[in-house]
Design a protein around this motif. Structure first.
Motif, PDB file in Angstrom:
ATOM      1  N   LEU A  41       8.672  -0.322 -10.310  1.00 47.06           N
ATOM      2  CA  LEU A  41       7.592  -1.336  -9.966  1.00 47.06           C
ATOM      3  C   LEU A  41       6.317  -1.219 -11.126  1.00 47.06           C
ATOM      4  CD1 LEU A  41       7.051  -0.541  -6.099  1.00 47.06           C
ATOM      5  CD2 LEU A  41       7.725  -2.582  -7.226  1.00 47.06           C
ATOM      6  N   ASP A  42       6.085   0.003 -11.410  1.00 49.73           N
ATOM      7  CA  ASP A  42       4.815   0.019 -12.411  1.00 49.73           C
ATOM      8  C   ASP A  42       5.132  -0.266 -13.720  1.00 49.73           C
ATOM      9  OD1 ASP A  42       3.029   0.572 -10.495  1.00 49.73           O
ATOM     10  OD2 ASP A  42       3.859   2.605 -10.486  1.00 49.73           O
ATOM     11  N   ASN A  43       6.322   0.049 -14.158  1.00 41.57           N
ATOM     12  CA  ASN A  43       6.901  -0.127 -15.595  1.00 41.57           C
ATOM     13  C   ASN A  43       8.280  -0.838 -15.392  1.00 41.57           C
ATOM     14  OD1 ASN A  43       7.482  -0.137 -18.264  1.00 41.57           O
ATOM     15  ND2 ASN A  43       8.283   2.175 -18.539  1.00 41.57           N
ATOM     16  N   PRO A  44       8.201  -2.326 -15.445  1.00 44.57           N
ATOM     17  CA  PRO A  44       9.486  -2.915 -15.296  1.00 44.57           C
ATOM     18  C   PRO A  44      10.690  -2.977 -16.319  1.00 44.57           C
ATOM     19  CG  PRO A  44       7.541  -4.214 -14.251  1.00 44.57           C
ATOM     20  CD  PRO A  44       7.065  -2.990 -15.310  1.00 44.57           C
ATOM     21  N   GLU A  45       9.937  -2.364 -17.553  1.00 45.84           N
ATOM     22  CA  GLU A  45      11.025  -2.419 -18.618  1.00 45.84           C
ATOM     23  C   GLU A  45      11.830  -1.303 -18.336  1.00 45.84           C
ATOM     24  OE1 GLU A  45       8.569  -1.191 -22.073  1.00 45.84           O
ATOM     25  OE2 GLU A  45       6.877  -2.215 -21.303  1.00 45.84           O
ATOM     26  N   LYS A  46      11.646  -0.351 -17.244  1.00 42.94           N
ATOM     27  CA  LYS A  46      12.715   0.590 -17.124  1.00 42.94           C
ATOM     28  C   LYS A  46      13.448   0.100 -15.939  1.00 42.94           C
ATOM     29  CE  LYS A  46      13.028   5.140 -14.797  1.00 42.94           C
ATOM     30  NZ  LYS A  46      12.466   6.180 -14.228  1.00 42.94           N
ATOM     31  N   GLU A  47      14.898   0.094 -16.316  1.00 45.03           N
ATOM     32  CA  GLU A  47      15.962  -0.465 -15.334  1.00 45.03           C
ATOM     33  C   GLU A  47      16.283   0.806 -14.526  1.00 45.03           C
ATOM     34  OE1 GLU A  47      19.614  -3.133 -15.750  1.00 45.03           O
ATOM     35  OE2 GLU A  47      20.284  -1.166 -16.304  1.00 45.03           O
ATOM     36  N   ILE A  48      16.140   0.792 -12.980  1.00 48.56           N
ATOM     37  CA  ILE A  48      16.585   2.034 -12.137  1.00 48.56           C
ATOM     38  C   ILE A  48      18.332   1.877 -11.907  1.00 48.56           C
ATOM     39  CG2 ILE A  48      16.249   2.704 -10.021  1.00 48.56           C
ATOM     40  CD1 ILE A  48      13.493   1.773 -10.052  1.00 48.56           C
ATOM     41  N   GLY A  49      18.536   0.425 -11.683  1.00 51.12           N
ATOM     42  CA  GLY A  49      19.956   0.532 -11.504  1.00 51.12           C
ATOM     43  C   GLY A  49      20.440  -0.981 -11.528  1.00 51.12           C
ATOM     44  N   ARG A  50      21.647  -1.075 -11.839  1.00 51.57           N
ATOM     45  CA  ARG A  50      22.360  -2.362 -11.889  1.00 51.57           C
ATOM     46  C   ARG A  50      23.709  -2.336 -11.072  1.00 51.57           C
ATOM     47  NH1 ARG A  50      23.571  -5.252 -17.746  1.00 51.57           N
ATOM     48  NH2 ARG A  50      21.696  -4.106 -18.318  1.00 51.57           N
ATOM     49  N   LEU A  51      24.121  -3.528 -10.349  1.00 49.86           N
ATOM     50  CA  LEU A  51      25.542  -3.581  -9.846  1.00 49.86           C
ATOM     51  C   LEU A  51      26.487  -3.493 -10.809  1.00 49.86           C
ATOM     52  CD1 LEU A  51      25.057  -6.071  -6.905  1.00 49.86           C
ATOM     53  CD2 LEU A  51      24.926  -3.629  -6.831  1.00 49.86           C
ATOM     54  N   ARG A  52      27.537  -2.878 -10.750  1.00 48.81           N
ATOM     55  CA  ARG A  52      28.698  -2.567 -11.538  1.00 48.81           C
ATOM     56  C   ARG A  52      29.471  -3.861 -11.379  1.00 48.81           C
ATOM     57  NH1 ARG A  52      29.537   2.393 -13.909  1.00 48.81           N
ATOM     58  NH2 ARG A  52      28.304   3.952 -12.955  1.00 48.81           N
ATOM     59  N   ASP A  53      29.721  -4.283 -10.036  1.00 51.10           N
ATOM     60  CA  ASP A  53      30.444  -5.404  -9.741  1.00 51.10           C
ATOM     61  C   ASP A  53      29.592  -6.672  -9.298  1.00 51.10           C
ATOM     62  OD1 ASP A  53      33.064  -4.219 -10.203  1.00 51.10           O
ATOM     63  OD2 ASP A  53      32.412  -3.289  -8.496  1.00 51.10           O
ATOM     64  N   PRO A  54      29.740  -7.897  -9.512  1.00 49.95           N
ATOM     65  CA  PRO A  54      28.976  -8.814  -8.872  1.00 49.95           C
ATOM     66  C   PRO A  54      28.804  -9.013  -7.381  1.00 49.95           C
ATOM     67  CG  PRO A  54      31.141  -9.810  -9.875  1.00 49.95           C
ATOM     68  CD  PRO A  54      31.115  -8.344 -10.167  1.00 49.95           C
TER      69      PRO A  54
END
Length: 487
Positions: free
Chosen positions: A416-429
């Motif tokens: 939220l405060d630093n959107p450059e940081k990816e917390i997570g991403r789905l491995r599958d669509p």
């Protein structure tokens, strides 16, 4: 917990009956010869042509006579060249001339897709759990020309979606060229549009730091009168086209939202207005503004642009500037972050970038934040609309391209405060084209330009193979848990 996507039965299909009456001009020589023939008709012949024409087309267009008078006025000079006097023509002759310089254009005859969704400014007279929304679509007609159109929809407490049927008419906006330009930004965009710097300087040196459309157009037309070199005439036309990229457009208050179409006007968007990403933006004082980023395309140049409205009756458009305002796929965050506007972009065509700015029209220093990682996104990754704020981070719905140019929809979570940081991403669509969705103008594509959260679910409208549109929902808590704990 299993991440389940529910496809809703609601579908929105292209409708060939949705037509607008557009100005048609096929060259000065032919125009003059045509007008000469019309002026030779006697009054009874003119009336005999106009009366059935109005009976026929008034059923298809709101106030068709206003359009015909307007189109007649646009050929006023050709009427004079043909030996006529515009001011002395009777109304029926003006209507007939206007009709010969008008054609119907079916705005969605080819496709109706890539939707974006925002809450309607009007949320009155609703039951508990309901949400009224405005959905924008990319409509494509003859010649693959894209425009922006709208529908209103109602989401009930069970997140069932009812799209309100369109009205009987559809109309373009009235265009008002009373925009004030900042010379610095105008010069910068002109250079990006390949306008010759020396030529540009010769015109703009005669303008103040802030100038209006009429001042600019007057100088350009004055200089163009004496031009004989075709390359120089092209430069004049490019500058006039760029000036048309800044404008205010208004719709009549008696139109339904489904009646309104934002159709290409300037040469810089002659091949289409593509993939508007609408977002409900809240500024520092709590005021709500609706912005949309979109792509203007002339067949050669891609110009990212910004659309602004508070009521969906009046819109202001302007180009976006800077090293980060390149290519397609720009999406604005719904509020400032650490005192600055924030925007996602895909300047290189295959990675996601983040930018910050003090000025919503200027975007520099893009930061790469996401690259293709999984096989279904190896070709490219981009956004499917503006990020959505949740308690755990910015939810970004993504599109991705894999083998056979197969498009899928995924999801990521940014800090939220630093959107450059990816917390997570789905491995599958989240969504891949199923057998009922893979056939269309461009096969094997699912794509969205914006989503909303309502009643604990993500509501995702999406385009089906560049032909039509559907809707899907997914439980928000389950989606966020998956993103936070390993995809």
């Amino acid at each position: 917990m299993r991440l389940t996507v529910e496809r809703k039965p609601a579908k929105v299909l292209p409708d060939t009956k949705r037509v607008i009456a557009r100005f048609f001009f096929n060259g000065e020589e032919r125009a003059v010869e045509l007008i000469k023939k019309i002026l030779k008709l006697d009054k009874d012949e003119v009336f005999g042509l106009v009366s059935p024409m109005l009976q026929d087309f008034s059923k298809r267009h709101r106030n068709i006579t206003r359009k015909l008078f307007r189109h007649c006025e646009r050929v006023k000079q050709d009427i004079a060249t043909a030996g006529g006097d515009y001011n002395k023509l009777d109304d029926f002759t003006k209507l007939l001339i206007g009709a010969y310089f008008t054609h119907e254009y079916s705005i969605e005859s080819a496709a109706f897709f890539n939707p974006s969704i925002v809450p309607d400014p009007d949320q009155t007279n609703l039951e508990e759990g309901q949400l009224r929304v405005i959905i924008s679509f990319r409509a494509v007609g003859e010649g693959h020309v894209s425009s922006v159109v709208f529908r209103r929809a109602l989401i009930d407490r069970h997140n069932n979606i009812t799209v309100i049927p369109a009205g009987n008419y559809i109309d373009e906006a009235e265009n008002i060229h009373n925009v004030i330009y900042q010379k610095r930004l105008f010069l910068r965009k002109a250079e990006e549009a390949d306008i010759n710097p020396e030529f540009l300087k010769s015109v703009t040196d005669r303008l103040e730091d802030r100038f209006d459309y009429d001042q600019l157009k007057g100088l350009v037309l004055e200089a163009k009168k004496d031009a004989t070199d075709q390359a120089m005439i092209k430069q004049f036309n490019l500058m006039l086209a760029l000036s048309d990229s800044y404008r205010r457009i208004t719709f009549s208050k008696d139109t339904d939202i489904s009646d309104r179409v934002i159709f290409p006007i300037s040469d810089f968007e002659s091949k289409g207005i593509e993939d508007a990403r609408f977002v409900k933006f809240t500024d520092d004082n709590g005021k709500t503004i609706y912005y949309a980023t979109y792509t203007a395309y002339d067949g050669i140049h891609i110009m990212p642009k910004l659309l602004k409205t508070t009521d969906f009756y009046e819109f202001k458009t302007s180009p976006l500037h800077g090293a980060g305002a390149k290519n397609k796929n720009l999406a604005l965050f719904p509020r400032k972050i650490n005192g600055k506007y924030a925007m996602l972009s895909r300047i290189d065509g295959w990675n996601n970038y983040l930018m910050y700015s003090d000025n919503i029209n200027e975007w520099e220093n893009p930061i790469k934040i996401q690259c293709p990682e999984y096989p279904w996104e190896f070709v490219q990754i981009g956004n499917c609309g503006s990020p959505i704020e949740t308690e755990y981070g910015w939810l970004v719905i993504t599109h991705a391209v894999g083998y056979m140019r197969k498009y899928s929809i995924g999801a990521s979570l940014l800090d939220l405060d630093n959107p450059e940081k990816e917390i997570g991403r789905l491995r599958d669509p989240l969504i891949v084209p199923n057998p009922d969705e893979r056939e269309g103008y461009v096969p094997n594509v699912v794509y969205s330009c914006g989503s909303v959260i309502h009643n604990g679910e993500l509501i995702l409208p999406y385009g089906l193979s560049d032909h039509s549109s559907g809707f899907a929902t997914v439980n928000l808590k389950t989606l966020l848990d998956r993103l936070r704990h390993g995809g």
